[in-house]
Write an enzyme that holds these catalytic residues in place. Structure first.
Site, PDB file in Angstrom:
ATOM      1  N   ARG A  25       0.848  -1.235   0.059  1.00 27.38           N
ATOM      2  CA  ARG A  25      -0.017   0.040  -0.161  1.00 27.38           C
ATOM      3  C   ARG A  25       0.842   1.097   0.125  1.00 27.38           C
ATOM      4  O   ARG A  25       0.578   2.202   0.711  1.00 27.38           O
ATOM      5  CB  ARG A  25      -0.985   0.098   1.238  1.00 27.38           C
ATOM      6  CG  ARG A  25      -2.040  -1.163   1.164  1.00 27.38           C
ATOM      7  CD  ARG A  25      -3.191  -0.403   0.238  1.00 27.38           C
ATOM      8  NE  ARG A  25      -4.340  -1.358   0.157  1.00 27.38           N
ATOM      9  CZ  ARG A  25      -5.477  -1.481   0.769  1.00 27.38           C
ATOM     10  NH1 ARG A  25      -5.711  -0.521   1.467  1.00 27.38           N
ATOM     11  NH2 ARG A  25      -6.216  -2.618   0.719  1.00 27.38           N
ATOM     12  N   ARG A  29      -3.773   6.657   0.894  1.00 25.45           N
ATOM     13  CA  ARG A  29      -4.352   7.708   1.535  1.00 25.45           C
ATOM     14  C   ARG A  29      -3.710   8.556   2.650  1.00 25.45           C
ATOM     15  O   ARG A  29      -3.468   9.766   2.831  1.00 25.45           O
ATOM     16  CB  ARG A  29      -5.648   7.567   2.506  1.00 25.45           C
ATOM     17  CG  ARG A  29      -6.953   7.197   1.521  1.00 25.45           C
ATOM     18  CD  ARG A  29      -7.985   6.439   2.011  1.00 25.45           C
ATOM     19  NE  ARG A  29      -7.509   5.065   2.379  1.00 25.45           N
ATOM     20  CZ  ARG A  29      -8.232   4.072   2.812  1.00 25.45           C
ATOM     21  NH1 ARG A  29      -9.639   4.342   3.274  1.00 25.45           N
ATOM     22  NH2 ARG A  29      -7.652   3.075   3.405  1.00 25.45           N
ATOM     23  N   ARG A  38      -7.275  11.565  -5.328  1.00 27.62           N
ATOM     24  CA  ARG A  38      -8.474  10.822  -5.021  1.00 27.62           C
ATOM     25  C   ARG A  38      -9.888  11.634  -4.777  1.00 27.62           C
ATOM     26  O   ARG A  38     -10.936  11.078  -5.131  1.00 27.62           O
ATOM     27  CB  ARG A  38      -8.088  10.311  -3.571  1.00 27.62           C
ATOM     28  CG  ARG A  38      -9.322   9.390  -3.020  1.00 27.62           C
ATOM     29  CD  ARG A  38      -9.781   8.159  -3.874  1.00 27.62           C
ATOM     30  NE  ARG A  38     -10.561   7.584  -3.070  1.00 27.62           N
ATOM     31  CZ  ARG A  38     -11.898   7.650  -3.279  1.00 27.62           C
ATOM     32  NH1 ARG A  38     -12.330   8.171  -4.124  1.00 27.62           N
ATOM     33  NH2 ARG A  38     -12.673   6.478  -2.883  1.00 27.62           N
ATOM     34  N   ASP A  75      -6.596  -2.748  -7.677  1.00 27.47           N
ATOM     35  CA  ASP A  75      -7.373  -3.375  -6.416  1.00 27.47           C
ATOM     36  C   ASP A  75      -7.539  -4.885  -6.871  1.00 27.47           C
ATOM     37  O   ASP A  75      -7.921  -5.267  -8.071  1.00 27.47           O
ATOM     38  CB  ASP A  75      -8.566  -2.690  -5.892  1.00 27.47           C
ATOM     39  CG  ASP A  75      -8.934  -3.039  -4.580  1.00 27.47           C
ATOM     40  OD1 ASP A  75      -8.333  -2.293  -3.352  1.00 27.47           O
ATOM     41  OD2 ASP A  75      -9.482  -4.183  -4.287  1.00 27.47           O
ATOM     42  N   TYR A 151     -14.617 -12.262  -0.063  1.00 27.18           N
ATOM     43  CA  TYR A 151     -15.438 -11.113  -0.273  1.00 27.18           C
ATOM     44  C   TYR A 151     -16.696 -11.217  -1.140  1.00 27.18           C
ATOM     45  O   TYR A 151     -17.732 -10.426  -0.857  1.00 27.18           O
ATOM     46  CB  TYR A 151     -14.459  -9.809  -1.258  1.00 27.18           C
ATOM     47  CG  TYR A 151     -13.398  -9.356  -0.193  1.00 27.18           C
ATOM     48  CD1 TYR A 151     -13.993  -8.198   0.706  1.00 27.18           C
ATOM     49  CD2 TYR A 151     -12.231  -9.557  -0.458  1.00 27.18           C
ATOM     50  CE1 TYR A 151     -13.147  -7.680   1.638  1.00 27.18           C
ATOM     51  CE2 TYR A 151     -11.206  -9.010   0.331  1.00 27.18           C
ATOM     52  CZ  TYR A 151     -11.657  -7.924   1.345  1.00 27.18           C
ATOM     53  OH  TYR A 151     -10.726  -7.407   2.239  1.00 27.18           O
TER      54      TYR A 151
HETATM   55  O1  CP3 Z   1       0.358   0.981  -3.439  1.00 25.79           O
HETATM   56  C1  CP3 Z   1      -0.626   0.111  -3.504  1.00 25.79           C
HETATM   57  O2  CP3 Z   1      -0.376  -1.312  -3.047  1.00 25.79           O
HETATM   58  C2  CP3 Z   1      -1.693   0.391  -4.384  1.00 25.79           C
HETATM   59  C3  CP3 Z   1      -2.665  -0.768  -4.742  1.00 25.79           C
HETATM   60  C4  CP3 Z   1      -3.453  -1.542  -4.041  1.00 25.79           C
HETATM   61  C5  CP3 Z   1      -4.736  -1.200  -3.671  1.00 25.79           C
HETATM   62  N1  CP3 Z   1      -5.346  -2.224  -3.144  1.00 25.79           N
HETATM   63  C6  CP3 Z   1      -5.304   0.139  -3.503  1.00 25.79           C
HETATM   64  C7  CP3 Z   1      -6.304   0.376  -2.679  1.00 25.79           C
HETATM   65  C8  CP3 Z   1      -3.509  -2.913  -3.676  1.00 25.79           C
HETATM   66  C9  CP3 Z   1      -2.146  -3.880  -4.126  1.00 25.79           C
HETATM   67  C10 CP3 Z   1      -4.630  -3.291  -2.968  1.00 25.79           C
HETATM   68  C11 CP3 Z   1      -4.897  -4.652  -2.446  1.00 25.79           C
HETATM   69  C12 CP3 Z   1      -6.099  -4.850  -1.847  1.00 25.79           C
HETATM   70  N2  CP3 Z   1      -7.166  -4.537  -2.063  1.00 25.79           N
HETATM   71  C13 CP3 Z   1      -5.923  -6.078  -0.705  1.00 25.79           C
HETATM   72  C14 CP3 Z   1      -4.861  -7.040  -0.357  1.00 25.79           C
HETATM   73  C15 CP3 Z   1      -3.864  -6.235   0.397  1.00 25.79           C
HETATM   74  C16 CP3 Z   1      -4.211  -6.239   1.709  1.00 25.79           C
HETATM   75  O3  CP3 Z   1      -4.480  -5.091   2.459  1.00 25.79           O
HETATM   76  O4  CP3 Z   1      -4.402  -7.480   2.577  1.00 25.79           O
HETATM   77  C17 CP3 Z   1      -7.263  -6.082  -0.359  1.00 25.79           C
HETATM   78  C18 CP3 Z   1      -7.852  -6.971   0.969  1.00 25.79           C
HETATM   79  C19 CP3 Z   1      -7.996  -5.067  -1.061  1.00 25.79           C
HETATM   80  C20 CP3 Z   1      -9.573  -4.810  -0.800  1.00 25.79           C
HETATM   81  C21 CP3 Z   1      -9.862  -3.305  -0.446  1.00 25.79           C
HETATM   82  N3  CP3 Z   1      -9.479  -2.292  -1.137  1.00 25.79           N
HETATM   83  C22 CP3 Z   1     -10.326  -2.923   0.724  1.00 25.79           C
HETATM   84  C23 CP3 Z   1     -11.024  -4.068   1.991  1.00 25.79           C
HETATM   85  C24 CP3 Z   1     -10.467  -1.635   0.698  1.00 25.79           C
HETATM   86  C25 CP3 Z   1     -11.170  -0.666   1.873  1.00 25.79           C
HETATM   87  C26 CP3 Z   1     -10.353  -0.559   2.944  1.00 25.79           C
HETATM   88  C27 CP3 Z   1      -9.478   0.345   2.824  1.00 25.79           C
HETATM   89  O5  CP3 Z   1      -8.126   0.160   3.174  1.00 25.79           O
HETATM   90  O6  CP3 Z   1      -9.724   1.546   2.469  1.00 25.79           O
HETATM   91  C28 CP3 Z   1      -9.671  -1.051  -0.492  1.00 25.79           C
HETATM   92  C29 CP3 Z   1      -9.566   0.193  -1.087  1.00 25.79           C
HETATM   93  C30 CP3 Z   1      -8.388   0.593  -1.492  1.00 25.79           C
HETATM   94  N4  CP3 Z   1      -7.536  -0.249  -2.259  1.00 25.79           N
HETATM   95  C31 CP3 Z   1      -7.678   1.960  -1.241  1.00 25.79           C
HETATM   96  C32 CP3 Z   1      -6.360   1.925  -1.899  1.00 25.79           C
HETATM   97  C33 CP3 Z   1      -5.433   2.893  -2.125  1.00 25.79           C
HETATM   98  C34 CP3 Z   1      -8.256   3.002  -0.433  1.00 25.79           C
HETATM   99  C35 CP3 Z   1      -9.410   3.501  -1.235  1.00 25.79           C
HETATM  100  C36 CP3 Z   1      -9.652   4.997  -1.069  1.00 25.79           C
HETATM  101  O7  CP3 Z   1      -8.710   5.924  -1.246  1.00 25.79           O
HETATM  102  O8  CP3 Z   1     -10.693   5.242  -0.439  1.00 25.79           O
END
Ligand code: CP3
Length: 344
Positions: A25, A29, A38, A75, A151
């Site tokens: 990540r 944010r 964003r 994602d 999910y």
């Molecule tokens: O630099 C990076 O890693 C960005 C790329 C990336 C994102 N999600 C962007 C994202 C990657 C590799 C992921 C993987 C991801 N997504 C996982 C596996 C990693 C882990 O944390 O175990 C999972 C479980 C998800 C599913 C997901 N995406 C959830 C549950 C959420 C909401 C909860 C949260 O953390 O906000 C997201 C949203 C998400 N994916 C954001 C980002 C930058 C935040 C969204 C926003 O800006 O509103």
């Protein structure tokens, strides 16, 4: 080109004086640059569907911290979305599915996965690859079949995924059918990412922790093995290093190594993982607790040095966190951490 990359060298199990660094990540944010982009999008997935924006976001942490690898900005839930399950990201709730898997017929009647529905992801990969220096590899990724199934059945994030656990216990055969369909989709999706320019693949089994040892094998690792095996036997993907992140799995190091992943990404709590056993069998990545970055510089330094000492002689070590950077972390701390590792 990327033969110069210390990240690729570490994934080939070379012992290096300074480990390569990237952060799960790393785009997100916690960065003001990210938040500025964003705010132009209501739905997070709409932002992921814009390849130019994804390119800009993937490069932000590379520019800010000079990291040794970039990760595709996207994602893991793009695959369920492409299966027609209608993924929306709701503020303060995370992902919400409009058409979750609720009954066995939903699995039997699932539309076939068409990798062409995710063209926006491959375009993002190509854009990012073209914008990166040649010695900075690009990581493509997908969720594990199990994590995507969880999910899709739960329909949202959850602490214990109770609904999902009940569903797989009551509908064993159909659950396996669903996992097979997801495995095939992951393979086609990753193959396309590699064709578009991804140098490395990471598989996120973010909900490995909710399964007991036997179910973990049957519902998750067996499918990860099939996926890795398919990738290793395909001419497009056979030479691409594969990293497996499994969150706190209830299994032996041997069970993780048996997946044939080239590198294991250790969750922050996996401190009793037997690294001597893993020696020369797999590279390792991790596993600083991201919460340490909320502490003082002194604490960060002590904990980071402890970790670097532990992995000092390990052939193939990639410095990373044990899970993703969270929005409450200050970018200055990320910069400080990166310098600490390079100066050690
Ligand atoms: O630099 C990076 O890693 C960005 C790329 C990336 C994102 N999600 C962007 C994202 C990657 C590799 C992921 C993987 C991801 N997504 C996982 C596996 C990693 C882990 O944390 O175990 C999972 C479980 C998800 C599913 C997901 N995406 C959830 C549950 C959420 C909401 C909860 C949260 O953390 O906000 C997201 C949203 C998400 N994916 C954001 C980002 C930058 C935040 C969204 C926003 O800006 O509103």
């Amino acid at each position: 080109m990327s033969d110069e990359s210390i990240f690729l060298r570490a994934l080939r199990k070379e012992n290096l004086p300074i480990p390569p660094i990237w952060y799960m990540r790393q785009a997100g944010r916690y960065m003001p640059e990210y938040r500025a982009v964003r705010k132009n999008f209501k739905n997070f997935l709409d932002m992921c569907k814009n390849p130019e924006v994804c390119c800009e976001l993937a490069l932000q942490p590379i520019k800010a911290f000079k990291l040794d690898a970039a990760i595709l900005f996207s994602d893991i839930l793009t695959i369920p979305d492409a299966f027609g399950l209608g993924v929306k990201f709701v503020e303060n709730e995370g992902p919400v599915f409009q058409n979750p898997i609720e009954k066995v017929d939903d699995i039997k009647n699932l539309m076939p996965f068409d990798p062409e529905n995710l063209t926006y992801v491959y375009e993002a990969v190509t854009n990012i690859k073209n914008a990166l220096p040649s010695n900075i590899p690009l990581i493509g990724f997908c969720g594990s079949p199990w994590t995507l199934a969880a999910y899709s059945i739960e329909g949202r994030s959850s602490k214990d995924f109770k609904k999902t656990i009940n569903f797989i216990k009551e509908n064993i055969d159909e659950s396996h059918l669903f996992l097979s369909k997801l495995t095939d989709a992951c393979f086609l999706y990753l193959r396309k990412q590699v064709q578009a320019g991804a140098d490395v693949i990471q598989i996120f089994d973010s909900w490995a922790n909710i399964l007991d040892t036997e179910d973990l094998k049957n519902f998750s690792f067996d499918y990860i093995k099939l996926l890795i095996n398919a990738l290793k036997n395909d001419s497009v993907t056979s030479n691409i290093p594969i990293i497996l992140f499994a969150r706190d799995p209830k299994c032996s190091p041997g069970a993780l190594i048996e997946t044939s992943a080239d590198c294991l990404s250790l969750y922050w709590s996996m401190n009793d993982f037997d690294i001597q056993f893993a020696r020369n069998k797999t590279a390792l990545q991790g596993n600083l607790n991201p919460k340490i970055l909320l502490e003082s510089r002194d604490v960060i330094k002590t904990e980071t040095h402890k970790l670097l000492e532990k992995f000092e002689d390990f052939p193939g070590y990639v410095f990373n966190l044990g899970h993703g950077l969270t929005p409450d972390i200050c970018p200055e701390k990320v910069k400080y951490l990166t310098e600490l590792v390079r100066e050690y």
